[in-house]
Design a protein around this motif. Structure first.
Motif, PDB file in Angstrom:
ATOM      1  N   ALA A   1      -4.545   3.956   3.175  1.00 25.45           N
ATOM      2  CA  ALA A   1      -4.989   2.618   3.393  1.00 25.45           C
ATOM      3  C   ALA A   1      -5.721   2.539   5.037  1.00 25.45           C
ATOM      4  O   ALA A   1      -6.708   1.019   4.791  1.00 25.45           O
ATOM      5  CB  ALA A   1      -3.758   1.596   3.079  1.00 25.45           C
TER       6      ALA A   1
ATOM      7  N   SER B   1       0.867  -1.596   0.314  1.00 23.29           N
ATOM      8  CA  SER B   1       0.240   0.078   0.093  1.00 23.29           C
ATOM      9  C   SER B   1       0.938   0.977   0.169  1.00 23.29           C
ATOM     10  O   SER B   1       0.766   1.978  -0.474  1.00 23.29           O
ATOM     11  CB  SER B   1      -1.151  -0.049   1.223  1.00 23.29           C
TER      12      SER B   1
ATOM     13  N   GLY C   1       0.193  -0.143   6.847  1.00 25.75           N
ATOM     14  CA  GLY C   1       0.126   0.497   5.801  1.00 25.75           C
ATOM     15  C   GLY C   1       0.152   1.830   5.888  1.00 25.75           C
ATOM     16  O   GLY C   1       0.860   2.491   6.530  1.00 25.75           O
TER      17      GLY C   1
ATOM     18  N   HIS D   1      -4.154  -1.563  -1.774  1.00 27.68           N
ATOM     19  CA  HIS D   1      -5.065  -1.957  -0.640  1.00 27.68           C
ATOM     20  C   HIS D   1      -4.578  -2.722   0.510  1.00 27.68           C
ATOM     21  O   HIS D   1      -3.014  -3.417   0.725  1.00 27.68           O
ATOM     22  CB  HIS D   1      -5.942  -2.029  -0.171  1.00 27.68           C
TER      23      HIS D   1
ATOM     24  N   TYR E   1      -7.078   0.220  -3.722  1.00 29.12           N
ATOM     25  CA  TYR E   1      -8.722   1.347  -3.730  1.00 29.12           C
ATOM     26  C   TYR E   1      -8.364   2.748  -4.276  1.00 29.12           C
ATOM     27  O   TYR E   1      -6.694   3.169  -4.713  1.00 29.12           O
ATOM     28  CB  TYR E   1      -8.804   1.962  -2.206  1.00 29.12           C
TER      29      TYR E   1
END
Length: 499
Positions: free
Chosen positions: A242, A175, A238, A286, A293
């Motif tokens: 995220a 991410s 992350g 993600h 995303y």
């Protein structure tokens, strides 16, 4: 009871949460650190500050913890994206970290397009070349600090450096790596092609792991420094957005997040990496395994409101400032605001554009202006939702967090402008709770992030759109979209007069 820790390494402070198996936040500690602005457009930090302040926060947390520290089973991270930390062959820091909000790399962004081609860059990285990303920073160092570039053996992103300082292990995760412009987002691998094009040894890129993956335990030195147990497991973590998505339950198709802080984000879950938004919005991996995303950014979201308060209502608090805005009709009695105070990001990657109040007349009061600011911020965020819908995404439910979720009138405004049901959370903690959830899944408390979210993420209320207002805002949004095109040339001509 067992516990995990979520660490959110932000731009101005590190926030540390102690969370139990029920998802309850038992402790919260925050420690701030300075930004370094050597000249206009430069934004840096000393990575040792991140480590020092995180150690201080953890020491305070452990000191106030009543149980056995071995009950704190895991730690994971969220962190500011895009920042560049360069290490030598002995893993010593070579220079200050160059941060996401550093804008010195305009030339390098142009060079990236000229060398790779905009179309090919989007095919590989799913994102345009913007000053905030990591590759332009590496190329700037290569051009202006050649001796440092040649000494570099690996680069890390901010939270990855903090994790290295705590464990001695070098990793990045998907991410955060997606925000470098060096990752093949769909293939989840560093791009040999881009590294070769820009003369970067691919060994400069750290090994990649999944966000929930176990990467080691804390070192004995760090355990001694903080009081934590050496058995405490560490998980990769992350990127901040995220983790914000994880902490808000954005873990399945159709889920969308509206986060309003200094900047604003519209983030929507994607099941695959093959959707094409033509670079109009960001497209990242993600923290949820094998998911993605898409994201649009408003640079001056909450900042627009704080600017207005500081300049025009310095003696008021936010409660007083916003009191009564619900009595101003949709459209602020013909007054409109565009929140381009420091430029814009989505859908206009424009560093020159500036904000406007349009339609002022002598009948307008301060409350009209306040409502216009809130509407303008929300219109800007709606630009991203509009792009998503134009590309076939269904968006009918949006989780709202941050400053925009603290005022009932603003929540209703979001429902009406977005034409969607708005969900307010009962236990909003943003990226830090997402980091804690990654640790909770990593330690085996839950089989998946979705299962964890069922326990950790709790809804407080939902707000439905008002049909009459939806129709008004649909017309007003078309007017809002005209303002950028109408003021773009004017702002270019005014640029030389700005301080």
């Amino acid at each position: 009871m067992k516990y995990v820790i979520g660490i959110d390494l932000g731009t101005s402070a590190v926030k540390v949460l102690l969370v139990d198996q029920k998802g309850s936040v038992c402790q919260e500690v925050s420690k701030s650190y300075p930004l370094i602005h050597k000249q206009s457009g430069y934004s840096e930090q000393d990575p040792s500050e991140w480590v020092e302040k995180t150690a201080e926060a953890l020491t305070e947390l452990v000191k106030n913890f009543d149980g056995d520290v071995t009950a704190i089973e895991g730690i994971s991270f969220s962190g500011q994206m895009h920042g560049l930390v360069l290490l030598d062959e002995n893993h010593k820091v070579l220079r200050n970290a160059i941060l996401w909000n550093d804008t010195r790399t305009t030339k390098q962004c142009k060079d990236i397009y000229e060398t790779a081609g905009e179309k090919r860059l989007l095919e590989i990285t799913k994102n345009p070349a913007l000053e905030g990303f990591t590759l332009p920073k590496i190329l700037w160092v290569k051009e202006h600090e050649r001796d440092i570039f040649e000494k570099a053996s690996v680069f890390l992103l901010p939270k990855d450096y903090l994790r290295f300082a705590m464990t001695g292990a070098i990793h990045s995760e998907y991410s955060d790596a997606a925000g470098t412009l060096l990752l093949n987002v769909s293939k989840k691998a560093w791009s040999d092609e881009l590294c070769q094009l820009f003369g970067i040894d691919i060994r400069l890129c750290p090994p990649l792991v999944a966000s929930h993956e176990f990467v080691g335990t804390i070192t004995s030195a760090f355990a001694k420094r903080t009081g934590l147990s050496e058995t405490t497991k560490v998980f990769a973590g992350g990127a901040d957005n995220a983790c914000g998505a994880i902490g808000s339950g954005i873990l399945s198709q159709g889920k969308t997040l509206c986060s309003i802080g200094t900047s604003g984000v519209i983030l929507s879950y994607e099941e695959s990496g093959d959707r094409d938004f033509q670079g109009k919005v960001h497209y990242f991996n993600h923290g949820e395994e094998n998911a993605y995303y898409t994201m649009g950014v408003t640079l001056s979201a909450g900042y627009s409101l704080s600017w207005f308060k500081d300049v025009f209502a310095a003696n008021e608090d936010y409660v007083s400032l916003l009191d009564g805005v619900e009595r101003v009709p949709a459209g602020s009695n013909g007054l409109m605001f565009t929140p381009y105070l420091v430029g814009e990001r989505t859908p206009h990657a424009d560093s020159v554009i500036r904000g406007s109040f349009i339609g002022m007349d002598a009948s307008h009061t301060k409350k009209d202006f306040v409502r216009a600011v809130l509407e303008g911020i929300t219109f800007s965020l709606h630009e991203s939702i509009h792009i998503f819908r134009e590309n076939g995404k269904k968006i009918d439910t949006i989780v709202s967090i941050g400053g925009g979720a603290k005022n009932e009138a603003w929540l209703q405004m979001q429902a009406d402008i977005f034409d969607a049901k708005i969900v307010k959370l009962a236990n909003e903690q943003g990226p830090s709770i997402g980091a804690a959830m990654l640790a909770a899944v990593g330690t085996g408390w839950f089989a998946s992030l979705k299962e964890c979210a069922d326990v950790f993420v709790k809804e407080a209320k939902t707000i439905e759109p008002v049909k009459e207002n939806v129709e008004k805002y649909r017309e007003l949004f078309m007017v809002y979209q005209l303002v950028y095109r109408s003021t773009q040339e004017l702002n270019e001509k005014l640029q030389s007069f700005r301080n």
